[in-house]
Design a protein around this motif. Sequence first.
Motif, mmCIF file in Angstrom:
data_model
loop_
_atom_site.group_PDB
_atom_site.id
_atom_site.type_symbol
_atom_site.label_atom_id
_atom_site.label_comp_id
_atom_site.label_asym_id
_atom_site.label_seq_id
_atom_site.Cartn_x
_atom_site.Cartn_y
_atom_site.Cartn_z
ATOM 1 N N TYR A 69 0.812 -1.223 0.000
ATOM 2 C CA TYR A 69 0.000 0.000 0.000
ATOM 3 C C TYR A 69 0.846 1.274 0.000
ATOM 4 C CZ TYR A 69 -4.102 -2.799 0.309
ATOM 5 O OH TYR A 69 -5.088 -3.690 0.002
ATOM 6 N N GLU A 83 0.934 -5.720 -4.922
ATOM 7 C CA GLU A 83 1.492 -6.823 -4.129
ATOM 8 C C GLU A 83 0.915 -8.167 -4.566
ATOM 9 O OE1 GLU A 83 -0.365 -4.456 -3.104
ATOM 10 O OE2 GLU A 83 -1.859 -5.064 -1.633
ATOM 11 N N ILE A 84 -0.201 -8.152 -5.273
ATOM 12 C CA ILE A 84 -0.781 -9.414 -5.762
ATOM 13 C C ILE A 84 0.186 -10.051 -6.763
ATOM 14 C CG2 ILE A 84 -2.726 -10.412 -7.059
ATOM 15 C CD1 ILE A 84 -4.416 -8.081 -5.723
ATOM 16 N N GLN A 107 -3.360 -5.895 6.741
ATOM 17 C CA GLN A 107 -4.708 -5.330 6.640
ATOM 18 C C GLN A 107 -5.627 -6.013 5.637
ATOM 19 O OE1 GLN A 107 -4.172 -1.199 5.619
ATOM 20 N NE2 GLN A 107 -4.087 -1.633 3.455
ATOM 21 N N ASP A 108 -5.151 -7.031 4.955
ATOM 22 C CA ASP A 108 -6.088 -7.763 4.093
ATOM 23 C C ASP A 108 -5.624 -9.196 3.900
ATOM 24 O OD1 ASP A 108 -4.161 -7.784 2.106
ATOM 25 O OD2 ASP A 108 -4.954 -6.013 1.094
ATOM 26 N N LYS A 110 -5.673 -12.446 0.877
ATOM 27 C CA LYS A 110 -5.899 -12.714 -0.547
ATOM 28 C C LYS A 110 -5.720 -14.190 -0.857
ATOM 29 C CE LYS A 110 -3.483 -8.389 -1.507
ATOM 30 N NZ LYS A 110 -2.552 -8.282 -0.359
ATOM 31 N N MET A 125 -9.904 -11.209 -2.972
ATOM 32 C CA MET A 125 -9.291 -10.411 -1.913
ATOM 33 C C MET A 125 -10.343 -10.012 -0.903
ATOM 34 S SD MET A 125 -7.170 -7.094 -2.959
ATOM 35 C CE MET A 125 -6.662 -5.858 -1.813
ATOM 36 N N ASN A 126 -9.997 -10.082 0.359
ATOM 37 C CA ASN A 126 -10.915 -9.624 1.400
ATOM 38 C C ASN A 126 -10.325 -8.385 2.046
ATOM 39 O OD1 ASN A 126 -12.487 -9.221 3.703
ATOM 40 N ND2 ASN A 126 -11.405 -10.812 4.847
ATOM 41 N N ASP A 127 -10.970 -7.259 1.803
ATOM 42 C CA ASP A 127 -10.509 -6.057 2.492
ATOM 43 C C ASP A 127 -11.659 -5.392 3.246
ATOM 44 O OD1 ASP A 127 -11.965 -4.766 0.498
ATOM 45 O OD2 ASP A 127 -10.206 -4.382 -0.711
ATOM 46 N N LYS A 128 -12.750 -6.117 3.378
ATOM 47 C CA LYS A 128 -13.915 -5.558 4.074
ATOM 48 C C LYS A 128 -13.954 -6.004 5.538
ATOM 49 C CE LYS A 128 -16.202 -3.522 0.615
ATOM 50 N NZ LYS A 128 -15.007 -3.338 -0.214
ATOM 51 N N GLN B 451 -7.862 0.220 -1.789
ATOM 52 C CA GLN B 451 -8.084 -1.226 -1.915
ATOM 53 C C GLN B 451 -8.753 -1.561 -3.246
ATOM 54 O OE1 GLN B 451 -8.609 0.397 0.936
ATOM 55 N NE2 GLN B 451 -8.305 -0.926 2.720
ATOM 56 N N ARG B 455 -7.026 -3.631 -6.534
ATOM 57 C CA ARG B 455 -7.545 -4.815 -7.240
ATOM 58 C C ARG B 455 -7.571 -4.582 -8.741
ATOM 59 N NH1 ARG B 455 -12.498 -7.210 -3.761
ATOM 60 N NH2 ARG B 455 -11.755 -6.510 -1.762
ATOM 61 N N ALA B 458 -4.106 -4.746 -10.086
ATOM 62 C CA ALA B 458 -3.632 -6.137 -10.138
ATOM 63 C C ALA B 458 -4.258 -6.858 -11.326
ATOM 64 C CB ALA B 458 -3.972 -6.864 -8.842
#
Lengths: 265, 463
Positions: A69, A83-84, A107-108, A110, A125-128, B451, B455, B458
């Motif tokens: 980030y 970063e993915i 913070q997440d 993936k 990805m889970n960022d929620k 965020q 995505r 990416a």
Amino acid sequence: MSKVTAFAGVDVGSLGTKTVIMAEGEIIGSAIIRTGINTEENGWNGLNAALENAGLTRDDLAYVVATGYGRISAPYANKTVTEITCHAKGAHYIHPQTKTIIDMGGQDCKAIRLDDDGNVADFAMNDKCAAGTGRFLEVMANVFKVSLDELGPLSLSATEVLPVSSTCTVFAESETVSLLARGEKPENIIVGIHHAISKRVGGMFSRVGVQNDVFFSGGVAKNVGMRKALEEALQIKIVEPRKDPQLAGAIGAAVIAESAWKRGR
Amino acid sequence: MAINQDLFHYPEAAKELFIRTEDITFRDGTRVSAEEIWEFLTKEAPVRFPHAFDNGRYNRNRISGDIALPYSLKDEYLSLTFNDRMLKAKQKGIPVAFVQGGQCVDPYYAAGAIALRPASVNQWAACQREGVTFTQAQVLREDDKERASQSISFEVCNTAGYEYIQEGSLPVDMIAPYSCLRCSDVSYSLEAHRHGKRQDVKLFLGDFPMADQKNKEWAVEYFAENIKRLIRSIDELTGRETTEEDLRKEIILHNEGRRLSREIAELWWAPDTPPTNGKDRRAILQMGGMEVHGDPEASLCVLREGKRFIEERVRKGVKGHGLIDKPARIFLCGSCVFPSDYRIEEGGGVIVGTDNHWSNISTLVEETGDPYYNLAKATLSYPYEQNVYERAKWTAEQIRKSRADGVLFMYNWGCNTQSAMARMLCDEIKKLVNVPTLIIEHEFQASQSEQLLNRVSAFVEML
């Protein structure tokens, strides 16, 4: 002494800044420092620490890739990559047979599926929700008055898995406090927390489709309890990494840096 | 307090070429010359609307910067004069309708009204706020959202429209949604109207028949009656009587916009590196729907000129401003929301098409025969409103035509229809064209979260 042509990957995450220095495809230095509030400074500090570890100076760097980030504030980088993509390249470098990555960072969280060359084929990805993040586990460690590193080993001594139903950080913290208040053993609660997280992240993996070999990256990958819980919940075998899994993103960034430099970009 | 804002300035060197381009003629017969547009964009607008000139990385609507593309400047002019033009129209007694449900706007203009979708109403509201910086504009948008969240639902989107209409600061005369399965926005605006103070704002609900409606004669006839009812409702506001001929003429005019838009899309899709950036693609193709600037004639002027410039660029192999060679091409599906074109382009991609409004822009209306029937038939044929298999087939065709490398399905948080459809539609598209897909939930807020953009970046890297 001949001059080294070195490449750096700097992964500025929410909790940790990871840096790797590479030369001729080999890791020659690395550093993990705590991320502070000045994003740009974190990158510079990480880079300097890793260079010192490698015995090099900034003049030895031919190309730098920033990820994480903090990559949006990285004047020291020649290129930025998500970063993915970096975790994919990093996991492929560490374990070339990797087809699926579970990445749990600060913070997440993936799930990444790779092709044979370490390119991203799909990701979720889970960022929620905080479940499956380093920050969540950090809050939980604080409840037990232990360090983050102690959570994993503690959970291995559990005699039973206590159900922890909340994966919201605030409610899970209250639930944990209630379980402690009624006299439950900390290790049984901790293993319950790991299992709750594993179940929560399971949905992401079914979306991308789990294929062997599975690589676990990110800071949370160092938690042996989390690793065991994931293996049980997802019914998979996670490979033993030959490098620090927290460095996977930075390694990937350094691999991309070397490749970009060779292609003249 | 000094505010440090990086503002875009149109370079004086671009003036000479621009002022030689065509005037814009408006529906009321008035004209504005290219020189007047230049003066507005370089002198008046930066003072009145500094937020629009913010050149920072986080302003996803920032000015395109393609100064050699006259329509890009004219699009900015039309956007920034929205409030001025709407107030002028209101002074002339022209009613304004807030429309939803992906409808075409031919009937409104045939009946002498102006039809604005939620995004246009938001633009109108934004232009009422003068002298605000980008950050101040963001804060005000967040305030709008919070107000609407509290009074309607915390899932609500496109909020400025509802609340400003109900507060009376946007003088809208009519709320006219179609009850189709397009977006949840329709229910939010109805709720806003139900609880709001402005019960004097006329309400018209177009009853949209469902399930293979386009092939059922009764459904087409039923919906044609709805369009007649709509026009009668507008006639009550204007005091005039709209004839079949009025509607027929309007359909012919709007068909020209739709045709031009389709032709421009074909031209734009042909080269490996598109002739404009994503923002300028969206701007010109949206104009084909004849709604976006609240003036179909003005849109037509820009479309006609824009097509010539795109043709020339394609012929000369001109690369779109800020694009890399052969970028990864992304087709965008889902709600009315979109990610930052600039962030996608920074990462080496470009958005080449969308399914949402393109569905009605690319559907021509039969020009001979009963105009109500023809309009109903066309409206009930919009691919976006068909069952998921038909919608997927049409989307796959657009993906092939635009030569997209991947599909991004983005739906707004609270858009229950599109969120329910996302996975099934993506799976069908994959079966038909075998391209990677990514589904992203988007939250309607002043700026897009890192965020979300992460995505998207990416996905571009993956392609």
